[in-house]
Write a protein that holds these residues in place. Structure first.
Motif, short mmCIF file in Angstrom:
data_model
loop_
_atom_site.label_atom_id
_atom_site.label_comp_id
_atom_site.label_asym_id
_atom_site.label_seq_id
_atom_site.Cartn_x
_atom_site.Cartn_y
_atom_site.Cartn_z
N MET A 7 -17.60 -12.20 -4.74
CA MET A 7 -16.25 -11.72 -4.40
C MET A 7 -15.25 -12.14 -5.47
SD MET A 7 -14.09 -10.28 -2.44
CE MET A 7 -12.32 -10.23 -2.47
N ASN A 8 -14.42 -11.19 -5.90
CA ASN A 8 -13.37 -11.48 -6.86
C ASN A 8 -12.36 -12.44 -6.24
OD1 ASN A 8 -11.13 -11.35 -8.61
ND2 ASN A 8 -11.71 -9.30 -9.26
N SER A 9 -12.10 -13.55 -6.92
CA SER A 9 -11.17 -14.55 -6.37
C SER A 9 -9.75 -14.36 -6.90
CB SER A 9 -11.67 -15.96 -6.72
OG SER A 9 -11.73 -16.12 -8.14
N ASN A 10 -9.49 -13.21 -7.53
CA ASN A 10 -8.18 -12.94 -8.09
C ASN A 10 -7.12 -12.92 -6.99
OD1 ASN A 10 -5.95 -11.96 -9.42
ND2 ASN A 10 -7.02 -10.30 -10.44
N TRP A 11 -6.11 -13.79 -7.11
CA TRP A 11 -5.05 -13.85 -6.11
C TRP A 11 -4.30 -12.53 -6.02
CZ3 TRP A 11 -2.71 -14.66 -1.99
CH2 TRP A 11 -1.33 -14.70 -1.85
N GLN A 12 -4.29 -11.75 -7.10
CA GLN A 12 -3.58 -10.48 -7.08
C GLN A 12 -4.14 -9.54 -6.01
OE1 GLN A 12 -3.78 -7.65 -10.49
NE2 GLN A 12 -1.57 -7.99 -10.58
N TRP A 13 -5.47 -9.55 -5.84
CA TRP A 13 -6.06 -8.71 -4.80
C TRP A 13 -5.50 -9.06 -3.43
CZ3 TRP A 13 -12.02 -7.59 -5.22
CH2 TRP A 13 -12.22 -6.57 -6.16
N TRP A 14 -5.37 -10.34 -3.17
CA TRP A 14 -4.86 -10.75 -1.86
C TRP A 14 -3.37 -10.45 -1.71
CZ3 TRP A 14 -8.57 -11.09 1.36
CH2 TRP A 14 -9.82 -11.52 0.94
N GLN A 15 -2.64 -10.46 -2.82
CA GLN A 15 -1.25 -10.02 -2.77
C GLN A 15 -1.17 -8.55 -2.39
OE1 GLN A 15 -0.27 -11.49 -6.85
NE2 GLN A 15 1.52 -12.38 -5.87
N TYR A 16 -2.08 -7.75 -2.97
CA TYR A 16 -2.13 -6.33 -2.61
C TYR A 16 -2.43 -6.18 -1.11
CZ TYR A 16 -2.38 -5.13 -7.61
OH TYR A 16 -2.11 -4.96 -8.94
N PHE A 17 -3.41 -6.93 -0.64
CA PHE A 17 -3.78 -6.88 0.78
C PHE A 17 -2.59 -7.21 1.68
CE2 PHE A 17 -5.25 -9.59 4.37
CZ PHE A 17 -5.81 -8.60 5.16
N GLN A 56 -9.88 -0.02 -2.48
CA GLN A 56 -11.25 0.46 -2.33
C GLN A 56 -12.24 -0.53 -2.97
OE1 GLN A 56 -11.40 4.44 -3.92
NE2 GLN A 56 -9.89 5.21 -2.45
N SER A 57 -11.89 -1.05 -4.13
CA SER A 57 -12.76 -2.02 -4.80
C SER A 57 -12.89 -3.28 -3.97
CB SER A 57 -12.20 -2.37 -6.19
OG SER A 57 -12.17 -1.24 -7.03
N MET A 58 -11.79 -3.71 -3.39
CA MET A 58 -11.81 -4.93 -2.59
C MET A 58 -12.70 -4.74 -1.36
SD MET A 58 -8.41 -6.95 -1.31
CE MET A 58 -8.47 -8.66 -0.78
N GLU A 59 -12.54 -3.61 -0.69
CA GLU A 59 -13.34 -3.35 0.51
C GLU A 59 -14.83 -3.20 0.15
OE1 GLU A 59 -10.27 -1.21 3.61
OE2 GLU A 59 -11.12 0.05 2.02
N HIS A 60 -15.09 -2.60 -1.01
CA HIS A 60 -16.48 -2.46 -1.45
C HIS A 60 -17.11 -3.83 -1.68
CE1 HIS A 60 -20.01 -0.78 -3.42
NE2 HIS A 60 -19.81 -1.60 -4.44
N ARG A 61 -16.38 -4.73 -2.33
CA ARG A 61 -16.89 -6.08 -2.58
C ARG A 61 -17.11 -6.84 -1.27
NH1 ARG A 61 -16.21 -8.72 -7.52
NH2 ARG A 61 -16.57 -7.25 -9.22
N LEU A 62 -16.19 -6.66 -0.32
CA LEU A 62 -16.30 -7.38 0.95
C LEU A 62 -17.36 -6.78 1.86
CD1 LEU A 62 -12.48 -7.84 1.67
CD2 LEU A 62 -14.11 -9.68 1.23
N GLY A 63 -17.65 -5.49 1.64
CA GLY A 63 -18.65 -4.83 2.46
C GLY A 63 -18.15 -4.36 3.80
N GLN A 64 -16.82 -4.45 4.01
CA GLN A 64 -16.23 -4.00 5.28
C GLN A 64 -14.83 -3.46 5.00
OE1 GLN A 64 -16.68 -6.40 8.92
NE2 GLN A 64 -17.60 -8.00 7.64
#
Length: 292
Positions: free
Chosen positions: A1-11, A39-47
């Motif tokens: 899983m990408n640990s980039n904080w930016q992804w979580w900011q997007y979320f 979409q990339s985040m959800e793909h990595r998480l699998g859900q």
């Protein structure tokens, strides 16, 4: 899983806005970019994190379980930024100051040039708004407030009180008469607020049932209150020193208005930042000289 904080900011932004377009605007990114990142985040998480519908995006049960932890991550990131800023020891770089319209226009403009002369490498940004800035999120570093801050994590200092009064131009009073009682006052054209509720709240504290809708002239732009009164538009409630300087006459109706307290505030995490400290000290010394 990408640990980039930016992804979580997007979320977080998508969860708070419930809309990709609104979240993209708040983040200053394009909607297609944000959609691809999700979409990339959800793909990595699998859900899936969100359910899509014509009404927007809503959190799935899985996404909802992650939301609280993300809020804590954001709070930690904001605190880390404040702590880093608080450790800065140089007198260079940016410092952001929040003040309302009257203070910024009539008081700060008189003293900030001296601060800039004394600290030529400090960049001063002034946020002018009658809304309360968020010191936790560093919307500003230092705030000038007209009430006692209640947050436990703020450092504040009361520097003085500003006397208030009812004022009008001599021409207005000559034409319309001078009220001598509260009842007579409310028969006059009082310059009031539009959406700002400070008149209503202040009146309630004094036992008056005041509504903004009562006033025929309303604006939340406080300098316009003074200018309207100066041009014979009605009776204004404002700082005594500003009204006197504008050539207005005090209207005494037997009401003693409580003075307006002036506080300087900053977050405790940045109180030792050298730029913030010297600005606080400068304002504490020089503001009282121009507020009287």
């Amino acid at each position: 899983m990408n640990s980039n904080w930016q992804w979580w900011q997007y979320f977080l932004a998508i969860a708070e806005h419930g809309s990709l377009s609104q979240a993209a605007t708040s983040l200053s990114v394009s909607q297609p970019t944000l959609s691809r990142q999700l979409q990339s985040m959800e793909h990595r998480l699998g859900q899936p994190l969100f359910d899509r519908s014509t009404q927007g995006l809503t959190l799935t049960g899985f996404g909802g379980q992650l939301l609280e932890e993300c809020h804590q991550m954001r709070s930690s990131a904001e605190r880390l930024e404040r702590l880093a800023a608080g450790l800065a020891s140089t007198l260079t770089g940016r410092v952001r100051l929040a003040a309302n319209e009257l203070v910024a226009l009539y008081y700060l403009s008189k003293i900030l040039p001296s601060f800039m002369d004394a600290y030529p490498e400090v960049s001063v940004e002034v946020e002018v708004s009658n809304q309360v800035s968020n010191l936790d999120k560093r919307d500003s570093d230092v705030a000038i407030r007209m009430f006692k801050p209640s947050q436990l994590d703020l450092v504040c200092r009361r520097i003085m009180d500003i006397p208030l009064g009812f004022y009008a131009s001599p021409e207005y009073l000559n034409k319309n008469g001078t009220p001598r009682s509260p009842e007579a006052l409310f028969q006059h054209r009082i310059i009031g607020y539009d959406r700002d509720q400070q008149f209503e709240k202040g009146g309630q504290e004094m036992g008056w049932n005041i509504s903004n809708e009562q006033f025929l002239m309303r604006t939340d732009f406080m300098p316009m209150h003074l200018e309207l009164a100066r041009h014979h538009g009605g009776i204004v409630v404002s700082h005594k020193s500003l009204c006197t300087a504008a050539g207005l006459e005090e209207v005494k109706v037997g009401i003693e208005l409580p003075p307006l307290p002036i506080y300087l505030a900053c977050h405790r995490d940045v109180q030792h930042n050298k730029k913030i400290r010297v600005l606080m000290e400068f304002l504490g010394e020089h503001l009282p000289k121009v507020l009287v």
